[in-house]
Write a protein that holds these residues in place. Structure first.
Motif, PDB file in Angstrom:
ATOM      1  N   UNK A 157       0.046   8.297   2.580  1.00 43.27           N
ATOM      2  CA  UNK A 157      -0.192   6.913   2.202  1.00 43.27           C
ATOM      3  C   UNK A 157       0.812   6.016   2.916  1.00 43.27           C
ATOM      4  N   UNK A 158       0.622   5.885   4.222  1.00 45.16           N
ATOM      5  CA  UNK A 158       1.495   5.054   5.037  1.00 45.16           C
ATOM      6  C   UNK A 158       0.708   3.926   5.682  1.00 45.16           C
ATOM      7  N   UNK A 159       1.395   2.837   5.944  1.00 42.69           N
ATOM      8  CA  UNK A 159       0.866   1.731   6.722  1.00 42.69           C
ATOM      9  C   UNK A 159       1.620   1.760   8.046  1.00 42.69           C
ATOM     10  N   UNK A 183       0.620  -4.525 -11.996  1.00 41.96           N
ATOM     11  CA  UNK A 183       0.239  -3.364 -11.189  1.00 41.96           C
ATOM     12  C   UNK A 183       0.074  -3.839  -9.759  1.00 41.96           C
ATOM     13  N   UNK A 184       0.510  -3.026  -8.805  1.00 48.57           N
ATOM     14  CA  UNK A 184       0.416  -3.405  -7.396  1.00 48.57           C
ATOM     15  C   UNK A 184      -0.086  -2.231  -6.571  1.00 48.57           C
ATOM     16  N   UNK A 185      -0.817  -2.538  -5.518  1.00 50.25           N
ATOM     17  CA  UNK A 185      -1.295  -1.525  -4.579  1.00 50.25           C
ATOM     18  C   UNK A 185      -1.184  -2.087  -3.173  1.00 50.25           C
ATOM     19  N   UNK A 204     -12.271   7.883 -10.811  1.00 47.58           N
ATOM     20  CA  UNK A 204     -12.648   8.546 -12.068  1.00 47.58           C
ATOM     21  C   UNK A 204     -11.447   9.194 -12.738  1.00 47.58           C
ATOM     22  N   UNK A 205     -10.436   9.536 -11.945  1.00 47.97           N
ATOM     23  CA  UNK A 205      -9.223  10.139 -12.501  1.00 47.97           C
ATOM     24  C   UNK A 205      -8.217   9.113 -12.971  1.00 47.97           C
ATOM     25  N   UNK A 206      -8.541   7.825 -12.843  1.00 47.54           N
ATOM     26  CA  UNK A 206      -7.653   6.771 -13.301  1.00 47.54           C
ATOM     27  C   UNK A 206      -6.716   6.234 -12.237  1.00 47.54           C
ATOM     28  N   UNK A 207      -6.743   6.831 -11.035  1.00 48.87           N
ATOM     29  CA  UNK A 207      -5.879   6.338  -9.970  1.00 48.87           C
ATOM     30  C   UNK A 207      -6.489   5.102  -9.320  1.00 48.87           C
ATOM     31  N   UNK A 208      -5.631   4.288  -8.710  1.00 50.79           N
ATOM     32  CA  UNK A 208      -6.124   3.112  -8.001  1.00 50.79           C
ATOM     33  C   UNK A 208      -6.942   3.565  -6.799  1.00 50.79           C
ATOM     34  N   UNK A 209      -8.136   3.026  -6.666  1.00 48.75           N
ATOM     35  CA  UNK A 209      -9.063   3.428  -5.598  1.00 48.75           C
ATOM     36  C   UNK A 209      -8.721   2.643  -4.333  1.00 48.75           C
ATOM     37  N   UNK A 210      -7.767   3.140  -3.578  1.00 47.64           N
ATOM     38  CA  UNK A 210      -7.313   2.394  -2.402  1.00 47.64           C
ATOM     39  C   UNK A 210      -8.374   2.315  -1.317  1.00 47.64           C
ATOM     40  N   UNK A 211      -9.287   3.283  -1.298  1.00 50.73           N
ATOM     41  CA  UNK A 211     -10.369   3.215  -0.321  1.00 50.73           C
ATOM     42  C   UNK A 211     -11.189   1.947  -0.500  1.00 50.73           C
ATOM     43  N   UNK A 226     -10.090  -0.831  -1.799  1.00 44.98           N
ATOM     44  CA  UNK A 226      -9.253  -1.968  -1.404  1.00 44.98           C
ATOM     45  C   UNK A 226      -9.220  -2.124   0.113  1.00 44.98           C
ATOM     46  N   UNK A 227      -9.173  -1.017   0.833  1.00 47.33           N
ATOM     47  CA  UNK A 227      -9.192  -1.107   2.298  1.00 47.33           C
ATOM     48  C   UNK A 227     -10.510  -1.693   2.785  1.00 47.33           C
ATOM     49  N   UNK A 228     -11.607  -1.285   2.156  1.00 47.91           N
ATOM     50  CA  UNK A 228     -12.910  -1.861   2.510  1.00 47.91           C
ATOM     51  C   UNK A 228     -12.939  -3.349   2.184  1.00 47.91           C
ATOM     52  N   UNK A 229     -12.323  -3.720   1.060  1.00 49.81           N
ATOM     53  CA  UNK A 229     -12.322  -5.119   0.636  1.00 49.81           C
ATOM     54  C   UNK A 229     -11.551  -5.987   1.622  1.00 49.81           C
ATOM     55  N   UNK A 230     -10.377  -5.538   2.074  1.00 46.78           N
ATOM     56  CA  UNK A 230      -9.604  -6.374   2.982  1.00 46.78           C
ATOM     57  C   UNK A 230     -10.292  -6.486   4.334  1.00 46.78           C
ATOM     58  N   UNK A 231     -10.967  -5.431   4.772  1.00 45.65           N
ATOM     59  CA  UNK A 231     -11.713  -5.530   6.027  1.00 45.65           C
ATOM     60  C   UNK A 231     -12.841  -6.554   5.893  1.00 45.65           C
ATOM     61  N   UNK A 232     -13.537  -6.515   4.756  1.00 45.54           N
ATOM     62  CA  UNK A 232     -14.627  -7.473   4.532  1.00 45.54           C
ATOM     63  C   UNK A 232     -14.090  -8.901   4.469  1.00 45.54           C
ATOM     64  N   UNK A 233     -12.966  -9.099   3.798  1.00 46.10           N
ATOM     65  CA  UNK A 233     -12.370 -10.440   3.715  1.00 46.10           C
ATOM     66  C   UNK A 233     -11.979 -10.953   5.097  1.00 46.10           C
TER      67      UNK A 233
END
Length: 540
Positions: free
Chosen positions: A430-432, A456-458, A516-523, A525-532
């Motif tokens: 999980x690196x940028x 909460x932050x991601x 489904x496991x309660x973790x933040x779905x970063x995938x 979020x990545x799709x969302x920022x690309x769309x934005x």
């Protein structure tokens, strides 16, 4: 290996049999960087060693004398064999003389990046437990506060009548050659981004970098007549070999910029007739994007070592056609050293579109978890060989770095073709990857959530045409709080957070998506920022 905190290093990287084999093959040496500096001073006393732009410039004779004088000052201040000496200093001729001085005392440098924030510096110091912290004037106020918090003595390195001098009144103490480190001793501990919110410390011997140096010389046909412009910061792996180990082993000249800009880099190339440029891919892209660079004579360039991230093909081709230079790449990490590399004999397609051919003696394997999948040509690379570090100080994340049977892992997913050329296809961590710098999303989130407005932050990668990726932060706010990006950045800087960890876009949403496991779905979020970003582009 030296004593103290280093006694907790546990590495399966090398056995006695390995070391003997590496020496017999000529990959490891019995001499040191300090020995090489003395040779350079004898063979080429008046050749420029380090040229600050602007600032102190030292010939090899002057560099050798400066390193010895600093070593004696350090010894007088109490530095002894086996001690750890932390260095928080800007890029300059002085930092290179200081590194050799510490080596001549038999001590170990704990290298801290110039852009590190006080939180990161304190974490590194607490992890490594050095005896002394040395800073430049630029960092002295912040260093004094950290040293006081951690319980260290602080020395400030400055100039006194053109000579380098530590701010201590103690009498210098003469040292014998026997005091200095050997090539198999630990000589450096530097940091790398951690996935647990804190930096990790990587442990280095000189011989791993002597081996890397030999590969660089062979791949780029480097000689002592080359003039280097390394614009990657010390003391990290890429910056270390391009500005310290290889120029010293060769006895070549290096031009040092305190801070990279396209203008200062082009001015330095033209003025000093630089032949070897060393930069991350983002810096190369920035040079090509700046039309003003075409106003400078860059024809002296022969080789460009680039890396740290994927190389944009078209700007790279344009740069080669503009300058006549050949761009070369290595694939590897601060921990592993190189796994593959391109050479001046490779085709342009190979040089610019791959990480080069696998290095046979690095015994690269591909894994899926702990399962060896080398035969498939796809997987997570791991290696064992003469370029690897000793791992992390204190055995941190030992089981993540090494497979069960002792292969050191990379954090990428790769393919190796039938001719042995490696290409990176994805990442497991999980690196940028911003401008060649691995930024831990967890470190960003850990810093952000200390703000009372953030519930909460991601942190996720935001695509960028110049830097490859930038840091985008998604946040849920606490109660009725509000916050904007400038306010958040101001808060983080006041907390001593490193500049690399600062978010560059803030998106506040009511609730972060969960798996489904309660973790933040970063995938998502990545799709969302690309769309934005696509929407922003359409409306611009």
């Amino acid at each position: 290996m030296t004593a103290g905190a280093l006694s907790t290093v546990r590495s399966p990287a090398f056995t006695a049999e390995d070391a003997a084999r590496y020496r017999a093959a000529g990959w490891w040496s019995d001499s040191t960087l300090s020995d090489a500096v003395r040779r350079d001073a004898e063979r080429s006393p008046d050749r420029p060693a380090y040229v600050d732009q602007p600032g102190v410039s030292l010939t090899w004779r002057e560099f050798d004398s400066a390193a010895s004088a600093l070593a004696e000052q350090l010894a007088g201040a109490g530095a002894a064999r086996g001690d750890l000496i932390a260095v928080w200093h800007r890029d300059s001729a002085a930092i290179h003389a200081l590194f050799v001085a510490v080596e001549r005392c038999g001590a170990v440098v704990v290298g801290i990046g110039a852009r590190a924030g006080t939180r990161e510096v304190a974490a590194i110091l607490r992890s490594s437990r050095p005896k002394i912290l040395i800073s430049d004037q630029q960092h002295s106020d912040a260093a004094a506060g950290v040293a006081d918090d951690v319980g260290l003595s602080l020395l400030v390195l400055g100039e006194d009548g053109g000579a380098l001098r530590l701010d201590t009144d103690v009498e210098p103490r003469a040292l014998s050659v026997e005091s200095q480190l050997g090539p198999d001793d630990v000589f450096l501990i530097n940091s790398t981004s951690g996935t647990t919110g804190l930096p990790k410390c990587v442990v280095h011997t000189q011989n791993r970098w002597h081996y890397f140096h030999q590969k660089a010389v062979a791949n780029g046909v480097l000689t002592s007549d080359d003039i280097f412009l390394p614009v990657i910061p010390m003391p990290f792996g890429f910056g270390l070999w391009t500005s310290h180990t290889t120029p010293i082993y060769l006895g070549a000249s290096s031009v040092i910029l305190e801070r990279f800009t396209t203008k200062t880099a082009c001015e330095a190339i033209a003025r000093h007739r630089v032949t070897v440029l060393c930069c991350v891919s983002t810096q190369l892209t920035m040079l090509m994007a700046d039309r003003g660079c075409r106003d400078y004579d860059l024809s002296s360039l022969r080789v460009v070592f680039a890396g740290g991230e994927a190389l944009p093909y078209r700007p790279a081709v344009e740069f080669e056609e503009l300058t006549g230079a050949q761009i070369l790449q290595f694939y590897g990490s601060n921990e592993t050293g190189l796994l593959s590399g391109t050479t001046v004999n490779d085709s342009r397609e190979r040089r610019l579109r791959t990480g080069g051919r696998i290095v046979p003696e690095m015994s690269v394997r591909l894994f899926d978890g702990d399962r060896d999948v080398t035969a498939t040509g796809r997987g997570q690379p791991a290696c064992r060989g003469p370029a690897t570090s000793l791992g992390y100080l204190g055995g941190t994340d030992h089981d993540k770095l090494f497979t069960r049977d002792g292969w050191m892992r990379m954090g990428d997913l790769c393919e190796i073709d039938a001719e042995g050329y490696l290409s990176v296809t994805g990442r497991t961590s999980d690196f940028i990857l911003r401008g060649g710098k691995n930024i831990s999303a967890t470190q960003v989130e850990d810093a952000i959530t200390s703000h009372p407005a953030i519930a909460v932050a991601a942190a996720v990668a935001m695509p960028d045409p110049v830097f490859g990726e930038r840091v985008c932060l998604y946040a849920e706010l606490a109660d009725s709080h509000t916050i904007d990006l400038p306010e958040l950045v101001k808060y983080l800087l006041a907390q001593g957070v490193s500049k690399e960890l600062l978010p560059e876009r803030l998106i506040v949403i009511g609730e972060l998506p969960r798996s489904s496991g309660g973790k933040i779905a970063k995938g998502q979020l990545r799709e969302d920022i690309r769309a934005r970003m696509e929407a922003d582009h359409e409306h611009s």
